[in-house]
Design an enzyme around this catalytic site. Sequence first.
Site, PDB file in Angstrom:
ATOM      1  N   TYR A  33       0.814  -1.212   0.000  1.00 40.30           N
ATOM      2  CA  TYR A  33       0.000   0.000   0.000  1.00 40.30           C
ATOM      3  C   TYR A  33       0.853   1.270   0.000  1.00 40.30           C
ATOM      4  CZ  TYR A  33      -4.106  -2.908   1.039  1.00 40.30           C
ATOM      5  OH  TYR A  33      -5.117  -3.827   0.995  1.00 40.30           O
ATOM      6  N   LYS A  54       4.613 -14.264   4.817  1.00 45.42           N
ATOM      7  CA  LYS A  54       4.804 -15.125   3.643  1.00 45.42           C
ATOM      8  C   LYS A  54       6.289 -15.201   3.316  1.00 45.42           C
ATOM      9  CE  LYS A  54       2.906 -17.729   0.462  1.00 45.42           C
ATOM     10  NZ  LYS A  54       2.241 -19.002   0.839  1.00 45.42           N
ATOM     11  N   ASP A  62      -1.353 -17.992   4.559  1.00 43.37           N
ATOM     12  CA  ASP A  62      -2.425 -18.847   4.057  1.00 43.37           C
ATOM     13  C   ASP A  62      -2.836 -19.877   5.110  1.00 43.37           C
ATOM     14  OD1 ASP A  62       0.246 -19.242   3.197  1.00 43.37           O
ATOM     15  OD2 ASP A  62      -0.319 -21.000   2.061  1.00 43.37           O
ATOM     16  N   ASP A 120      -4.991  -5.907   6.337  1.00 38.02           N
ATOM     17  CA  ASP A 120      -6.254  -5.450   5.770  1.00 38.02           C
ATOM     18  C   ASP A 120      -7.192  -6.632   5.553  1.00 38.02           C
ATOM     19  OD1 ASP A 120      -8.153  -3.805   4.685  1.00 38.02           O
ATOM     20  OD2 ASP A 120      -7.064  -3.380   2.840  1.00 38.02           O
TER      21      ASP A 120
END
Length: 336
Positions: A123, A172, A205, A229
């Site tokens: 972002y 991740k 995930d 988010d």
Amino acid sequence: MHLVTLIKGDGIGPSIMDEAVKVIDASGAKIQWEEAYAGFGAHEKFGTPLPDETMASFDKTRVAFKGPLTTVVGTGFRSINVALRQKYELYANVRPAKSWAGIKTRYDDVDIVIVRENTEGLYAGLEHYLTPKKDIAESLAVVTRSGSERIIDYAFQYARENNRQKVTVCHKANILKYTQGLFLDVARETATRYPDIQFDEKIIDAACMHLVMNPQQFDVIVCTNMFGDILSDLTAGLVGGLGLIPGANIGNDAALFEAVHGSAPDIAGKNLANPTAVIMAGAMMLSHLGEQEAAERVIKAVEKVVNEGKHVTPDLNPHSKAGTIEMGNAIVGAME
């Protein structure tokens, strides 16, 4: 007396903010409101969605209380929220999701706080096309050591100050070894300074799967901007939706408190909007201002009204005849 910038926002914003102000004023806290404008309404009135007068007010008060905004198409602002977060270095987005006794959901006893890095990551807005035909686009994710250190340290401090037992970093790093790897490294380093707080790490995930299978295992979750988010909306869904979820944006010397749902223009002016989220955001603001007793009064009153289910908006109880104003009045009454 606390001076606070009040931005009522667009759509349902003015109606729910009026109820939130009414509740906060009844809590015993001494707040002086300085109204300012942002969003679509500000664009129509001032020719810009974020007027200089609004920024000047926030510069002075360093605390803002904001309703939902409608993003104006065709102006220079990607997002007013992003612009405010970046200008005032509101690096920590804090969104608690807690089960309500009066709201029937798939889960009970959920009590999770998402601490999201608010200024970096994908972002950061570093996007461009790689070809004149604009058929290949690239976005750059920015993760800095300093930005990672301050948000992760904030998460551990929050856990310690609020009697939380565990901090989970969601990442991740198995694929994005530089950006997410840096974030994970900093989390591991920071955890060693908080031996009283249990530390856990989960690949993003897998974290989503675990949140659906057994959300009670999570306490405080800290992650980079876009993951936060996504996860904060997921956790909202676990406890009844965005209409119940407050949000805080915290910096070193400024803070902004808001409802995180949209402006819902389709029900604006119909006395239907649920004010719970923004009133709970007001309670977070009171805590930030040191008005802990007033904050507790607000929280207990909201919980009483929501859990009883009699004087709530139809989204919380389809059989209820109460509207936004009636729900606000009931919350004020529950404090007396």
